[in-house]
Motif scaffolding. Structure first.
Motif, PDB file in Angstrom:
ATOM      1  N   ALA A  50     -30.951  52.950  13.171  1.00 10.85           N
ATOM      2  CA  ALA A  50     -32.328  53.410  12.990  1.00 10.85           C
ATOM      3  C   ALA A  50     -32.807  53.141  11.573  1.00 10.85           C
ATOM      4  CB  ALA A  50     -32.417  54.893  13.309  1.00 10.85           C
ATOM      5  N   ALA A  51     -31.881  53.175  10.626  1.00 14.06           N
ATOM      6  CA  ALA A  51     -32.249  52.951   9.231  1.00 14.06           C
ATOM      7  C   ALA A  51     -32.632  51.491   8.983  1.00 14.06           C
ATOM      8  CB  ALA A  51     -31.086  53.345   8.326  1.00 14.06           C
ATOM      9  N   GLY A  52     -32.404  50.639   9.956  1.00 11.08           N
ATOM     10  CA  GLY A  52     -32.773  49.233   9.800  1.00 11.08           C
ATOM     11  C   GLY A  52     -31.634  48.407   9.264  1.00 11.08           C
ATOM     12  N   VAL A  53     -31.180  47.432  10.054  1.00  9.93           N
ATOM     13  CA  VAL A  53     -30.055  46.612   9.626  1.00  9.93           C
ATOM     14  C   VAL A  53     -30.257  45.181  10.095  1.00  9.93           C
ATOM     15  CG1 VAL A  53     -28.389  48.483   9.713  1.00  9.93           C
ATOM     16  CG2 VAL A  53     -28.845  47.146  11.759  1.00  9.93           C
ATOM     17  N   GLU A 113     -27.835  63.900  -2.269  1.00 16.86           N
ATOM     18  CA  GLU A 113     -28.166  62.721  -1.454  1.00 16.86           C
ATOM     19  C   GLU A 113     -29.601  62.754  -0.959  1.00 16.86           C
ATOM     20  OE1 GLU A 113     -25.677  61.600   1.920  1.00 16.86           O
ATOM     21  OE2 GLU A 113     -23.933  61.920   0.621  1.00 16.86           O
ATOM     22  N   GLU A 114     -29.989  63.912  -0.503  1.00 16.33           N
ATOM     23  CA  GLU A 114     -31.351  64.046   0.005  1.00 16.33           C
ATOM     24  C   GLU A 114     -32.376  63.792  -1.092  1.00 16.33           C
ATOM     25  OE1 GLU A 114     -32.552  67.109   2.957  1.00 16.33           O
ATOM     26  OE2 GLU A 114     -30.487  67.787   2.680  1.00 16.33           O
ATOM     27  N   ARG A 149     -34.472  40.542   7.525  1.00 13.30           N
ATOM     28  CA  ARG A 149     -34.651  41.947   7.844  1.00 13.30           C
ATOM     29  C   ARG A 149     -35.795  42.129   8.816  1.00 13.30           C
ATOM     30  NH1 ARG A 149     -33.958  47.069   4.421  1.00 13.30           N
ATOM     31  NH2 ARG A 149     -34.751  48.476   5.944  1.00 13.30           N
ATOM     32  N   GLU A 179     -27.604  56.219  14.296  1.00 10.47           N
ATOM     33  CA  GLU A 179     -28.384  56.603  13.118  1.00 10.47           C
ATOM     34  C   GLU A 179     -28.510  55.451  12.135  1.00 10.47           C
ATOM     35  OE1 GLU A 179     -27.397  60.125  10.817  1.00 10.47           O
ATOM     36  OE2 GLU A 179     -27.195  61.195  12.740  1.00 10.47           O
ATOM     37  N   GLU A 180     -27.406  54.799  11.913  1.00 10.29           N
ATOM     38  CA  GLU A 180     -27.421  53.682  10.962  1.00 10.29           C
ATOM     39  C   GLU A 180     -28.347  52.577  11.437  1.00 10.29           C
ATOM     40  OE1 GLU A 180     -23.844  52.292   8.784  1.00 10.29           O
ATOM     41  OE2 GLU A 180     -22.833  53.779  10.061  1.00 10.29           O
ATOM     42  N   LYS A 208     -24.843  43.203  10.192  1.00 12.30           N
ATOM     43  CA  LYS A 208     -24.561  44.622   9.976  1.00 12.30           C
ATOM     44  C   LYS A 208     -24.455  45.361  11.312  1.00 12.30           C
ATOM     45  CE  LYS A 208     -23.713  48.037   7.379  1.00 12.30           C
ATOM     46  NZ  LYS A 208     -24.522  48.961   6.595  1.00 12.30           N
ATOM     47  N   SER A 218     -23.282  58.312  14.806  1.00 13.68           N
ATOM     48  CA  SER A 218     -23.561  57.885  13.442  1.00 13.68           C
ATOM     49  C   SER A 218     -23.991  56.418  13.438  1.00 13.68           C
ATOM     50  CB  SER A 218     -22.326  58.086  12.564  1.00 13.68           C
ATOM     51  OG  SER A 218     -21.306  57.181  12.949  1.00 13.68           O
ATOM     52  N   ALA A 263     -33.040  60.219  -1.642  1.00 17.85           N
ATOM     53  CA  ALA A 263     -33.878  59.568  -0.632  1.00 17.85           C
ATOM     54  C   ALA A 263     -35.363  59.687  -0.968  1.00 17.85           C
ATOM     55  CB  ALA A 263     -33.588  60.167   0.739  1.00 17.85           C
TER      56      ALA A 263
END
Lengths: 325, 325
Positions: free
Chosen positions: B244-247, A241-242, B325, B241-242, B251, B238, A245
């Motif tokens: 932070a990944a941008g949604v 997975e890493e 986005r 975290e999600e 979402k 979690s 990325a």
DNA sequence: CTAGGTGCAAATAATTTGCAGAGGC
DNA sequence: GCCTCTGCAAATTATTTGCACCTAG
């Protein structure tokens, strides 16, 4: 070379004398697979004619426990049962209250959670017992599932191989992918080489697995003994997975090193803790394998760093090109 | 209103008669915290003068087990112990072989791993036992650690609150963050509102926690009873975290819904399984709280979708602008 | 009055032990 | 010959039970 008899011999307590009766009791005991009560053993002895007193059975059972040949277990029935400790990994129990059979399993996940609890309490563990009392599938549904009375030793070997194969496979996926991603030519070659090794080793493991199945065709369909879900399978998966990325060459090597180290530590830790057996050997051999891969990656990482440094000296402006994104 | 006496009354088996002796035995038993042997109880009764026959003690213990007032436990000492089942969550044991004290803990992580094992075997569980035999910190180091003889009920309430507070905190972090990220004005408001609610509720929980500590100042430093590491703490983490990944807005709502549902399910599941107690109430109230949040988010998600659809009708070309986005 | 409940002593059930004789080294 | 092993019967330990008596509903 490594028979039960030798095993018993090796554990004979100092000062103890040989005795035909005791030998006979021990042999009879080790010939069984289940969890015997003292009375079960008496019955077995009587059936084989020998006339041995109950007291001697009790004394010999205690003798076997002291010699670590047998282990006392208590299922809360008001009497003790004994299971062999020879070539029998430590384990936990599922106990059917209907048919009084019991099933063994081992979960590294549970063990490590238990470790955390114990550590937080500053407790020193001598023995951990997990017993699940209930009704087994056969008693519940009446369906005659396959014969569960196999030796745990063989199941253990089977599952050790399964875990090793799964790890090997995800390792292969990792290296194949890493080889595609990496820019540096030497780094690519290292990954390709490792991918190749994984392939070879995978074939070896698979062969061993097939041989094991050949000894007992039903083995493949027997229920799981080892539950190592969290530990072994996930190690390389997260690495893959890493990679996805997007990483530079050094990072790829570092991820590989981390995966191999995790894998090595896991197999070493469990391998060390098991009783001598095929399963133990599989674990330790695999741990070794992973260690070698790790060393190779570490060496390569150092070499890559050295090349980067020297390249930086020669062409300071483009020094970081090998690790471009 | 909900005293041990009422509890016993409520569980009195049909057709059983009142008896002063039995009441006295039951009261004496319920006044204790530990794991008593029949003999311990006989000694206690004798100390309080009453002259009650051993047979009656045994019969009454059995009567309590049948009435689910007590639970039989077997630490493999060759005799049974009994622990109260009244306001006492189910748990596992650490047993010190030196001082013969025992400590209780509960781990949802271990329980769910055990569930997997059991399920894979098609086993139906009646009772699961985990016992760790070893040496406790005090016996090992000689250091006189704090008095461990508190009621498990209080520890349970404390840890239930801790888990709830931790979840609430990560929920707050999630909503604060989500409110910043979301574009849609109404969505932002919903997240802000939820963040606010979490803050209020957090204060309530904190107050309850402080009140509990006031009852027993040493409570805060007592070792953990609940080990709910994987379950409760990680749920919103979690989600953060999600985010932070941008949604996009939808979402973000969906993640919120997922987190709240996970949280709700977890607290409900455990709350339902516990004996009536403060800890159980904390779990169930919290489960309810999470359910409401979830419903709110679901409603908002539907509303947002509706607005998107209607916007699409009015200005087909820019229809998807609110979720850009 | 009648079905429990209680006490006491005897019964069980698994396991251990004392002691005298048998047997390995 | 000495020390361990074995058998047998008695002892031990935790728990249960039979039976006569007691007591609540």
């Amino acid at each position: 070379m490594d028979s039960p008899a030798d095993f018993v011999e090796s554990r004979r307590p100092a000062g103890s004398k040989r005795s035909g009766k005791r030998d006979f009791i021990v042999d009879t005991f080790l010939a069984q697979t289940g969890h015997l009560t003292a009375d079960d053993l008496v019955a077995l002895i009587r059936k084989a004619d020998s006339r041995i007193s109950r007291a001697t059975i009790y004394r010999t059972l205690q003798w076997m426990v002291d010699a670590k040949i047998a282990q006392k277990v208590d299922f809360g029935e008001g009497r003790s049962r004994y299971e062999r400790a020879y070539r029998h990994p430590r384990h936990f129990h599922l106990i059917c209250e209907a048919c009084h059979r019991s099933f063994e399993f081992l979960s590294s996940d549970i063990e490590s959670m238990l470790d955390e609890v114990v550590e937080s309490r500053g407790f020193e563990v001598h023995k951990a017992t997990i017993q699940v009392h209930g009704t087994c599938e056969r008693c519940r549904t009446g369906s005659s599932t396959r014969d569960d009375e196999g030796s745990t030793e063989r199941l253990f070997a089977r599952d050790a191989l399964r875990v090793a194969i799964a790890t090997e496979k995800s390792g292969l996926a990792f290296y194949t992918r890493a080889a595609r991603i990496v820019r540096d030519a030497r780094g690519k070659q290292v990954f390709l080489k490792l991918a190749d090794e994984e392939k070879t080793h995978l074939a070896t493991l698979q062969k061993r697995y097939d041989e094991l199945l050949a000894e007992d065709p039903q083995l493949d369909s027997r229920p799981a003994f080892l539950f190592f879900k969290g530990a072994a399978n996930g190690i390389f998966a997260s690495g893959v997975e890493e990679l996805a990325a997007g990483v530079d060459d050094r990072k790829a090597l570092l991820i590989g090193i981390r995966c191999e180290r995790g894998s090595h530590k896991f197999f070493k830790k469990y391998g060390d803790r098991f009783e001598d057996s095929e399963g133990k050997r599989i674990f330790l051999e695999f741990a070794d394998e992973e260690k070698q891969h790790m060393d190779l990656l570490v060496a390569e990482f150092k070499a890559l760093n050295a090349r980067i440094v020297s390249a930086r000296k020669r062409r300071p402006s483009q020094a970081r090109s090998t690790q471009a994104r």
